[in-house]
Write an enzyme that holds these catalytic residues in place. Structure first.
Site, PDB file in Angstrom:
ATOM      1  N   ARG A  94      -7.948  16.778 -44.470  1.00  0.00           N
ATOM      2  CA  ARG A  94      -6.668  17.397 -44.142  1.00  0.00           C
ATOM      3  C   ARG A  94      -6.580  18.703 -44.930  1.00  0.00           C
ATOM      4  O   ARG A  94      -7.164  18.832 -46.017  1.00  0.00           O
ATOM      5  CB  ARG A  94      -5.508  16.484 -44.519  1.00  0.00           C
ATOM      6  CG  ARG A  94      -5.526  15.128 -43.806  1.00  0.00           C
ATOM      7  CD  ARG A  94      -4.424  14.224 -44.334  1.00  0.00           C
ATOM      8  NE  ARG A  94      -4.416  12.929 -43.668  1.00  0.00           N
ATOM      9  CZ  ARG A  94      -5.082  11.859 -44.099  1.00  0.00           C
ATOM     10  NH1 ARG A  94      -5.805  11.939 -45.221  1.00  0.00           N
ATOM     11  NH2 ARG A  94      -5.041  10.713 -43.436  1.00  0.00           N
TER      12      ARG A  94
ATOM     13  N   LYS B 117      -3.682  10.556 -48.586  1.00  0.00           N
ATOM     14  CA  LYS B 117      -2.307  10.058 -48.562  1.00  0.00           C
ATOM     15  C   LYS B 117      -2.175   8.823 -49.456  1.00  0.00           C
ATOM     16  O   LYS B 117      -3.060   7.977 -49.504  1.00  0.00           O
ATOM     17  CB  LYS B 117      -1.903   9.710 -47.125  1.00  0.00           C
ATOM     18  CG  LYS B 117      -1.738  10.939 -46.228  1.00  0.00           C
ATOM     19  CD  LYS B 117      -1.239  10.541 -44.857  1.00  0.00           C
ATOM     20  CE  LYS B 117      -0.981  11.771 -43.988  1.00  0.00           C
ATOM     21  NZ  LYS B 117      -0.487  11.420 -42.639  1.00  0.00           N
TER      22      LYS B 117
ATOM     23  N   HIS C 171      -5.885  21.505 -38.520  1.00  0.00           N
ATOM     24  CA  HIS C 171      -5.942  20.175 -37.924  1.00  0.00           C
ATOM     25  C   HIS C 171      -6.925  20.132 -36.754  1.00  0.00           C
ATOM     26  O   HIS C 171      -7.549  19.104 -36.505  1.00  0.00           O
ATOM     27  CB  HIS C 171      -4.545  19.735 -37.475  1.00  0.00           C
ATOM     28  CG  HIS C 171      -4.266  18.293 -37.768  1.00  0.00           C
ATOM     29  ND1 HIS C 171      -4.317  17.777 -39.046  1.00  0.00           N
ATOM     30  CD2 HIS C 171      -3.967  17.249 -36.956  1.00  0.00           C
ATOM     31  CE1 HIS C 171      -4.040  16.475 -39.000  1.00  0.00           C
ATOM     32  NE2 HIS C 171      -3.840  16.136 -37.757  1.00  0.00           N
TER      33      HIS C 171
ATOM     34  N   ARG D 133     -10.247  19.535 -38.166  1.00  0.00           N
ATOM     35  CA  ARG D 133     -10.373  18.103 -38.503  1.00  0.00           C
ATOM     36  C   ARG D 133     -10.679  17.294 -37.239  1.00  0.00           C
ATOM     37  O   ARG D 133     -11.555  16.425 -37.235  1.00  0.00           O
ATOM     38  CB  ARG D 133      -9.073  17.637 -39.164  1.00  0.00           C
ATOM     39  CG  ARG D 133      -8.983  16.133 -39.472  1.00  0.00           C
ATOM     40  CD  ARG D 133      -7.722  15.889 -40.297  1.00  0.00           C
ATOM     41  NE  ARG D 133      -7.263  14.516 -40.300  1.00  0.00           N
ATOM     42  CZ  ARG D 133      -7.690  13.574 -41.143  1.00  0.00           C
ATOM     43  NH1 ARG D 133      -8.627  13.875 -42.026  1.00  0.00           N
ATOM     44  NH2 ARG D 133      -7.194  12.355 -41.107  1.00  0.00           N
TER      45      ARG D 133
ATOM     46  N   HIS E 261      -8.058   7.239 -42.575  1.00  0.00           N
ATOM     47  CA  HIS E 261      -7.039   6.528 -41.798  1.00  0.00           C
ATOM     48  C   HIS E 261      -6.870   5.114 -42.346  1.00  0.00           C
ATOM     49  O   HIS E 261      -7.857   4.408 -42.558  1.00  0.00           O
ATOM     50  CB  HIS E 261      -7.454   6.433 -40.328  1.00  0.00           C
ATOM     51  CG  HIS E 261      -7.385   7.736 -39.594  1.00  0.00           C
ATOM     52  ND1 HIS E 261      -8.044   7.975 -38.407  1.00  0.00           N
ATOM     53  CD2 HIS E 261      -6.710   8.894 -39.872  1.00  0.00           C
ATOM     54  CE1 HIS E 261      -7.800   9.199 -37.986  1.00  0.00           C
ATOM     55  NE2 HIS E 261      -6.986   9.777 -38.860  1.00  0.00           N
TER      56      HIS E 261
ATOM     57  N   TYR F 117      -9.731   9.090 -30.772  1.00  0.00           N
ATOM     58  CA  TYR F 117     -10.886   9.939 -30.460  1.00  0.00           C
ATOM     59  C   TYR F 117     -11.763   9.345 -29.367  1.00  0.00           C
ATOM     60  O   TYR F 117     -12.483  10.076 -28.697  1.00  0.00           O
ATOM     61  CB  TYR F 117     -11.699  10.212 -31.727  1.00  0.00           C
ATOM     62  CG  TYR F 117     -10.915  11.034 -32.724  1.00  0.00           C
ATOM     63  CD1 TYR F 117     -10.685  12.386 -32.510  1.00  0.00           C
ATOM     64  CD2 TYR F 117     -10.354  10.443 -33.856  1.00  0.00           C
ATOM     65  CE1 TYR F 117      -9.938  13.140 -33.398  1.00  0.00           C
ATOM     66  CE2 TYR F 117      -9.602  11.186 -34.745  1.00  0.00           C
ATOM     67  CZ  TYR F 117      -9.396  12.533 -34.515  1.00  0.00           C
ATOM     68  OH  TYR F 117      -8.633  13.268 -35.394  1.00  0.00           O
TER      69      TYR F 117
END
Length: 316
Positions: free
Chosen positions: A151, A175, A257, A260, A283, A292
């Protein structure tokens, strides 16, 4: 309820999100904006977060729809409200949750946008041709972004220690402060090595003790003279938009993004498995990574329609 008390409840909720769930500064800022907008709507309807009914929440969601907000944005706002009201309930500020019976807005699945390998190559070639120390920094950032799928916040906040010893793997803090290992490609390592030779030039001078001509210290891999101490997301966005223009790629197609997404899509197209991709992207749920596979399915259907002789043959 006084405006000050509403503000204190929002602040208490954000403190909980930061302490217990490790929410980032950017996430907290987004929650604050959403909840302040919600509180403003409640005030106009003579309600507040403690007294609001499900009708008040529905009215607010209807206002968002009337204002033309996209279903995805509405769903994000509702998610913030739900978490806020769960917090108020669990901490005893109210004995119910008025958001629990509110349905999320219907939204179609938006497939992530990504660049072709040829477009990525053009960006990298243009970055390689950039002169001077800024060119070395630009190439290193683009190569790292495409090699790891980080990110943009993870990229600009990378610590210097993560790359100080010509690593084959990077430790990325994502995150919730969760760390993950991502491998580096040879071109990314080469670009990073070249950048590290000139990195000190981007560190603000040490003006203490009369040493304004000497570089100071920075814990960031990509330092800057701004308040954050590191290159900002906004500056990197401008850098790659300008790069896209030079490379002949429409700048509207290019963003951090999108880089990414391009990393993920190209890996999957070349045989990577979903579990490995999930770990590299950071994730928490593989269902997020599975988007994806839809990109590839859509692409394959387009190829069949375009090239298969039976796809366009006349019937009868």
């Amino acid at each position: 309820m006084a405006k000050a008390l509403t503000s204190s409840l929002i602040s208490a909720f954000l403190e909980m999100m930061a302490a217990e769930r490790g929410a980032s500064v950017h996430t907290l800022d987004a929650y604050r904006r959403d909840l302040e907008d919600y509180a403003s709507s409640l005030t106009s309807g003579k309600a507040d977060p403690v007294s609001a009914s499900d009708a008040d929440v529905r009215r607010y969601m209807a206002e968002l729809g009337s204002a033309g907000l996209a279903p995805r944005t509405q769903a994000r706002r509702l998610s913030a409200l739900r978490q806020f009201h769960k917090f108020l309930y669990s901490d005893g500020y109210r004995n119910d949750d008025p958001s629990s019976n509110i349905d999320s807005p219907q939204q179609g699945q938006t497939l992530p946008k990504f660049l072709s390998i040829e477009e990525i190559d053009r960006l990298i070639i243009s970055a390689t041709n950039h002169p001077g120390i800024k060119g070395k920094r630009l190439l290193a950032m683009v190569e790292l972004m495409y090699a790891t799928g980080m990110r943009v916040s993870e990229l600009v906040e990378l610590p210097f220690a993560a790359a100080a010893r010509d690593p084959q793997m990077l430790i990325v803090r994502g995150k919730g402060s969760k760390e993950r290992l991502v491998p580096l490609s040879d071109p990314a390592r080469d670009a990073l090595r070249d950048y590290l030779e000139v990195r000190d030039a981007f560190i603000p001078s040490d003006k203490s003790n009369g040493q304004a001509d000497r570089p100071g210290q920075s814990s960031y891999l990509f330092p800057s003279r701004g308040k954050t101490g590191h290159l900002t997301r906004q500056m990197f966005l401008k850098m790659i938009k300008d790069l896209a223009i030079e490379a002949g790629v429409p700048p509207s197609k290019v963003s951090p993004h999108v880089l990414r997404h391009s990393f993920a899509s190209h890996l999957l197209a070349n045989g990577a498995d979903l579990r490995s991709l999930q770990k590299m992207l950071g994730h928490s749920d593989i269902s997020t990574t599975q988007i994806y596979t839809h990109v590839l399915e859509s692409r394959l259907r387009g190829l069949v329609q375009e090239h298969h002789p039976l796809a366009t043959r006349a019937i009868g």
